[in-house]
Scaffold this motif. Structure first.
Motif, PDB file in Angstrom:
ATOM      1  N   SER A 185       0.802  -1.219   0.000  1.00  0.00           N
ATOM      2  CA  SER A 185       0.000   0.000   0.000  1.00  0.00           C
ATOM      3  C   SER A 185       0.841   1.279   0.000  1.00  0.00           C
ATOM      4  O   SER A 185       0.313   2.347  -0.270  1.00  0.00           O
ATOM      5  CB  SER A 185      -0.943   0.009   1.201  1.00  0.00           C
ATOM      6  OG  SER A 185      -0.195  -0.003   2.402  1.00  0.00           O
ATOM      7  N   ALA A 186       2.121   1.185   0.316  1.00  0.00           N
ATOM      8  CA  ALA A 186       2.971   2.376   0.359  1.00  0.00           C
ATOM      9  C   ALA A 186       3.116   2.957  -1.045  1.00  0.00           C
ATOM     10  O   ALA A 186       3.517   2.270  -1.975  1.00  0.00           O
ATOM     11  CB  ALA A 186       4.342   2.041   0.928  1.00  0.00           C
ATOM     12  N   ARG A 187       2.777   4.217  -1.210  1.00  0.00           N
ATOM     13  CA  ARG A 187       2.855   4.869  -2.516  1.00  0.00           C
ATOM     14  C   ARG A 187       4.182   5.596  -2.717  1.00  0.00           C
ATOM     15  O   ARG A 187       4.565   5.871  -3.840  1.00  0.00           O
ATOM     16  CB  ARG A 187       1.700   5.861  -2.691  1.00  0.00           C
ATOM     17  CG  ARG A 187       0.347   5.199  -2.669  1.00  0.00           C
ATOM     18  CD  ARG A 187       0.170   4.321  -3.895  1.00  0.00           C
ATOM     19  NE  ARG A 187      -1.109   3.649  -3.877  1.00  0.00           N
ATOM     20  CZ  ARG A 187      -1.260   2.340  -3.980  1.00  0.00           C
ATOM     21  NH1 ARG A 187      -0.223   1.564  -4.085  1.00  0.00           N
ATOM     22  NH2 ARG A 187      -2.450   1.802  -3.967  1.00  0.00           N
ATOM     23  N   ASN A 188       4.866   5.900  -1.643  1.00  0.00           N
ATOM     24  CA  ASN A 188       6.145   6.596  -1.740  1.00  0.00           C
ATOM     25  C   ASN A 188       7.261   5.568  -1.848  1.00  0.00           C
ATOM     26  O   ASN A 188       7.759   5.064  -0.857  1.00  0.00           O
ATOM     27  CB  ASN A 188       6.350   7.498  -0.511  1.00  0.00           C
ATOM     28  CG  ASN A 188       5.251   8.527  -0.400  1.00  0.00           C
ATOM     29  OD1 ASN A 188       4.956   9.225  -1.354  1.00  0.00           O
ATOM     30  ND2 ASN A 188       4.627   8.610   0.749  1.00  0.00           N
ATOM     31  N   GLN A 189       7.635   5.248  -3.084  1.00  0.00           N
ATOM     32  CA  GLN A 189       8.661   4.257  -3.351  1.00  0.00           C
ATOM     33  C   GLN A 189       9.803   4.937  -4.090  1.00  0.00           C
ATOM     34  O   GLN A 189       9.593   5.507  -5.155  1.00  0.00           O
ATOM     35  CB  GLN A 189       8.092   3.106  -4.178  1.00  0.00           C
ATOM     36  CG  GLN A 189       6.949   2.403  -3.475  1.00  0.00           C
ATOM     37  CD  GLN A 189       6.404   1.248  -4.278  1.00  0.00           C
ATOM     38  OE1 GLN A 189       7.126   0.615  -5.040  1.00  0.00           O
ATOM     39  NE2 GLN A 189       5.126   0.958  -4.097  1.00  0.00           N
ATOM     40  N   ALA A 215       4.111   6.655   6.493  1.00  0.00           N
ATOM     41  CA  ALA A 215       4.114   7.262   7.826  1.00  0.00           C
ATOM     42  C   ALA A 215       2.781   7.947   8.075  1.00  0.00           C
ATOM     43  O   ALA A 215       2.231   8.602   7.187  1.00  0.00           O
ATOM     44  CB  ALA A 215       5.243   8.271   7.947  1.00  0.00           C
ATOM     45  N   SER A 216       2.287   7.799   9.282  1.00  0.00           N
ATOM     46  CA  SER A 216       1.065   8.504   9.626  1.00  0.00           C
ATOM     47  C   SER A 216       1.369   9.951   9.993  1.00  0.00           C
ATOM     48  O   SER A 216       0.492  10.801   9.904  1.00  0.00           O
ATOM     49  CB  SER A 216       0.366   7.796  10.786  1.00  0.00           C
ATOM     50  OG  SER A 216       1.241   7.709  11.897  1.00  0.00           O
ATOM     51  N   ASP A 217       2.601  10.223  10.416  1.00  0.00           N
ATOM     52  CA  ASP A 217       3.009  11.583  10.767  1.00  0.00           C
ATOM     53  C   ASP A 217       4.395  11.865  10.233  1.00  0.00           C
ATOM     54  O   ASP A 217       5.285  11.017  10.321  1.00  0.00           O
ATOM     55  CB  ASP A 217       3.054  11.775  12.300  1.00  0.00           C
ATOM     56  CG  ASP A 217       1.711  11.618  12.941  1.00  0.00           C
ATOM     57  OD1 ASP A 217       0.779  12.346  12.533  1.00  0.00           O
ATOM     58  OD2 ASP A 217       1.584  10.769  13.830  1.00  0.00           O
TER      59      ASP A 217
END
Length: 69
Positions: A5-9, A62-64
């Motif tokens: 699900s991580a979009r920042n790759q 990251a949530s934050d």
């Protein structure tokens, strides 16, 4: 290939691995002089068989994200 699900790759190359007692520090050059440091377990470093010069992908989820000045 596993879907995540991580979009920042961010693709990059391992430039240094600093071992620690439990966690190691892995530096990855993502280009244009930008280095990202990830602190991951020694077990993960071994399981991934990470070595300097390896091509890897940095995944950021990251949530934050905090910035201070």
């Amino acid at each position: 290939m596993m879907k995540i699900s991580a979009r920042n790759q961010l693709p990059g190359k391992v430039t240094a691995i600093q071992p620690g007692a439990v966690n190691g520090s892995v530096k990855v050059d993502i280009g244009n002089g930008v280095l990202i440091t990830a602190n991951i377990t020694e077990e993960a470093i071994a399981e991934l068989a990470l070595a300097e010069g390896d091509q890897v992908t940095i995944l950021v989820k990251a949530s934050d994200v905090l910035i201070g000045k």
